[in-house]
Design an enzyme around this catalytic site. Structure first.
Site, PDB file in Angstrom:
ATOM      1  N   THR A   1      -8.159  74.935 -32.954  1.00  0.00           N
ATOM      2  CA  THR A   1      -8.434  74.037 -34.085  1.00  0.00           C
ATOM      3  C   THR A   1      -8.005  74.679 -35.398  1.00  0.00           C
ATOM      4  OG1 THR A   1     -10.263  73.037 -32.879  1.00  0.00           O
ATOM      5  CG2 THR A   1     -10.278  72.772 -35.283  1.00  0.00           C
TER       6      THR A   1
ATOM      7  N   GLN B   1      -2.621  73.803 -24.515  1.00  0.00           N
ATOM      8  CA  GLN B   1      -2.758  73.500 -23.077  1.00  0.00           C
ATOM      9  C   GLN B   1      -1.706  74.193 -22.218  1.00  0.00           C
ATOM     10  OE1 GLN B   1      -5.069  71.750 -21.330  1.00  0.00           O
ATOM     11  NE2 GLN B   1      -6.293  71.336 -23.152  1.00  0.00           N
TER      12      GLN B   1
ATOM     13  N   THR C   1     -12.868  89.430 -41.221  1.00  0.00           N
ATOM     14  CA  THR C   1     -12.913  90.583 -40.311  1.00  0.00           C
ATOM     15  C   THR C   1     -12.356  90.198 -38.952  1.00  0.00           C
ATOM     16  OG1 THR C   1     -14.832  91.470 -41.434  1.00  0.00           O
ATOM     17  CG2 THR C   1     -14.479  92.233 -39.179  1.00  0.00           C
TER      18      THR C   1
ATOM     19  N   CYS D   1     -13.898  66.147 -26.368  1.00  0.00           N
ATOM     20  CA  CYS D   1     -14.418  65.823 -27.697  1.00  0.00           C
ATOM     21  C   CYS D   1     -14.823  64.356 -27.797  1.00  0.00           C
ATOM     22  CB  CYS D   1     -13.380  66.090 -28.782  1.00  0.00           C
ATOM     23  SG  CYS D   1     -12.322  67.456 -28.431  1.00  0.00           S
TER      24      CYS D   1
HETATM   25  N1  PLP Z   1      -5.211  71.388 -29.166  1.00  0.00           N
HETATM   26  C1  PLP Z   1      -5.302  70.958 -27.886  1.00  0.00           C
HETATM   27  C2  PLP Z   1      -4.103  70.324 -27.237  1.00  0.00           C
HETATM   28  C3  PLP Z   1      -6.494  71.129 -27.175  1.00  0.00           C
HETATM   29  O1  PLP Z   1      -6.576  70.712 -25.905  1.00  0.00           O
HETATM   30  C4  PLP Z   1      -7.606  71.730 -27.832  1.00  0.00           C
HETATM   31  C5  PLP Z   1      -8.904  71.858 -27.134  1.00  0.00           C
HETATM   32  O2  PLP Z   1      -9.295  71.008 -26.347  1.00  0.00           O
HETATM   33  C6  PLP Z   1      -7.450  72.168 -29.161  1.00  0.00           C
HETATM   34  C7  PLP Z   1      -6.242  71.973 -29.797  1.00  0.00           C
HETATM   35  C8  PLP Z   1      -8.573  72.854 -29.889  1.00  0.00           C
HETATM   36  O3  PLP Z   1      -8.689  74.179 -29.431  1.00  0.00           O
HETATM   37  P1  PLP Z   1     -10.038  75.037 -29.674  1.00  0.00           P
HETATM   38  O4  PLP Z   1     -11.040  74.514 -28.688  1.00  0.00           O
HETATM   39  O5  PLP Z   1      -9.649  76.455 -29.366  1.00  0.00           O
HETATM   40  O6  PLP Z   1     -10.429  74.857 -31.084  1.00  0.00           O
END
Ligand code: PLP
Length: 381
Positions: free
Chosen positions: A72, A179, A237, A325
């Protein structure tokens, strides 16, 4: 009852070898990797080793790897950092319609700040046609963002072709590879990609750590303000245990990726064959050929309520109805809508995400459990 875990696209278990590599960093080499004393220097050596291991998996230079808190943050940094660094007069950004919300919602925020965000459509199997990208590029485009593989339906995008056309036009290209890193080969030495996001917990590494690859020479603004870590580009950090774990996961993936991908793809195909044999009206979501080895997204005719995931959970099978999500919100998947499927298709779909530990017996059990769940849901509809 032991749960059968078929949700490896949401997260993977941390490999015991990764945990083993991390423990001394919590307990012995816990010093701040930015400190100038001896324990700090020792922690720094471990962090740099993690960076080298991750760079090696990607075919990147270690100095092109910037550690973050996960996918993210990396996606947010790529979009917002590029928007903040864009040359005067460049206000147009292209993102695919099937991106993860980490990209789509970051793009929406940029829109509220005056950036012209344009969505790139996909076809019925979720693929971006490079021609559609070429058609939409303007003289004012400052970034193109297309994911490597979709988290919901597993479709792999033609990123080499899209990157090549971006490079011809001198437009930076971001790829969300959350992914795919650790699951299918990626060679940034040859791929025309300028920014690439990844996340540790999607390939048997720890949660809360990831990275953004930034190609040498690219201009990008930081997302975080604070100390001068990561060459002044990402303050905070360093998460040294996480980085060591991420490096260990990358090292393991580099050695085991090819046989693991072959094995898991065989099991995925066994699952689809089993579902077709047991149940009428099964359809694959996504691309039959270009897709992730461990992802199987399917929909079942005659179901209009999102009942299947709950029924499978009761039967001891952990899988997903879409992306994690959105699984609690009754809203059709934006990915399936972009593929031209009706809203009911999202409610009638299940995503099975297989992993390294998946066995043929588990696959066969899931076929039986899915058959029962579909019969039940069809009677209830
Ligand atoms: N991008 C994709 C394609 C994802 O599948 C995900 C998580 O499901 C993310 C971004 C977000 O990653 P993170 O959970 O490490 O924040």
């Amino acid at each position: 009852m032991n749960t059968i875990y078929f949700d490896h696209a949401a997260t993977t278990p941390t490999d015991p070898r990764v945990v083993e590599a991390m423990v001394p960093v919590f307990q012995t080499h816990f010093a701040n990797a930015s400190s100038t004393h001896e324990p700090g220097a020792r922690a720094r050596v471990l962090v740099e080793d993690g960076r080298r291991r991750l760079a090696a998996l990607l075919g990147a230079q270690p100095e092109e790897v910037y550690f973050t808190s996960g996918g993210t943050e990396s996606d947010n940094w790529a979009l917002k950092g590029m928007a903040a660094a864009r040359p005067r007069g460049k206000d147009h950004c292209l993102v695919s319609a099937v991106e993860h919300h980490a990209v789509l919602h970051a793009a929406e925020r940029l829109k509220r700040l005056g950036v012209a965000v344009e969505l790139i459509p996909v076809d019925a199997v979720g693929r971006v046609d490079p021609w559609e990208v070429a058609q939409r590029i303007r003289p004012t485009t400052f970034l193109v963002s297309v994911m490597h593989a979709n988290n919901e339906v597993g479709t792999i995008q033609p990123i080499a072709a899209i990157g090549a056309l971006c490079r011809e036009r001198d437009i930076p290209f971001h790829v969300d590879a959350v992914q795919t890193v650790g699951h299918i080969p990626i060679d940034l030495a040859t791929l025309p990609v300028d920014l690439l996001s990844l996340s540790g917990h999607k390939f048997y590494g720890p949660k809360g750590v990831g990275a953004l690859f930034i190609r040498t020479g690219l201009r990008i603004q930081p997302l975080m303000d604070g100390g001068g870590q990561e060459g002044g580009r990402r303050a905070g950090t360093l998460n040294s245990p996480g980085i060591v774990g991420l490096g260990a996961a990358a090292h393991i993936a580099a050695a085991e990726l090819a046989p693991a991908a072959t094995r898991v793809a065989v099991l995925r195909d066994r699952l689809l064959t089993g579902l077709h044999a047991a149940i009428d009206g099964v359809a694959l979501n996504g691309c039959p050929a270009e897709r992730l080895p461990g992802n199987l997204s399917v929909r079942f005719a005659g179901i209009i309520e999102p009942l299947l995931q709950g029924l499978l959970a009761e039967a001891g099978v952990a899988c997903s109805s879409g992306s994690a999500c959105t699984s609690t919100i009754r809203k059709p998947s934006h990915v399936m809508v972009a593929m031209g499927l009706p809203p009911e298709a999202s409610y009638a779909s299940l995503r099975f995400a297989l992993g390294r530990s998946t066995t043929p017996e588990e696959v066969d059990h899931v076929v039986i459990a899915t058959h029962r769940a579909v019969e039940h849901a069809r009677r209830a509809t």
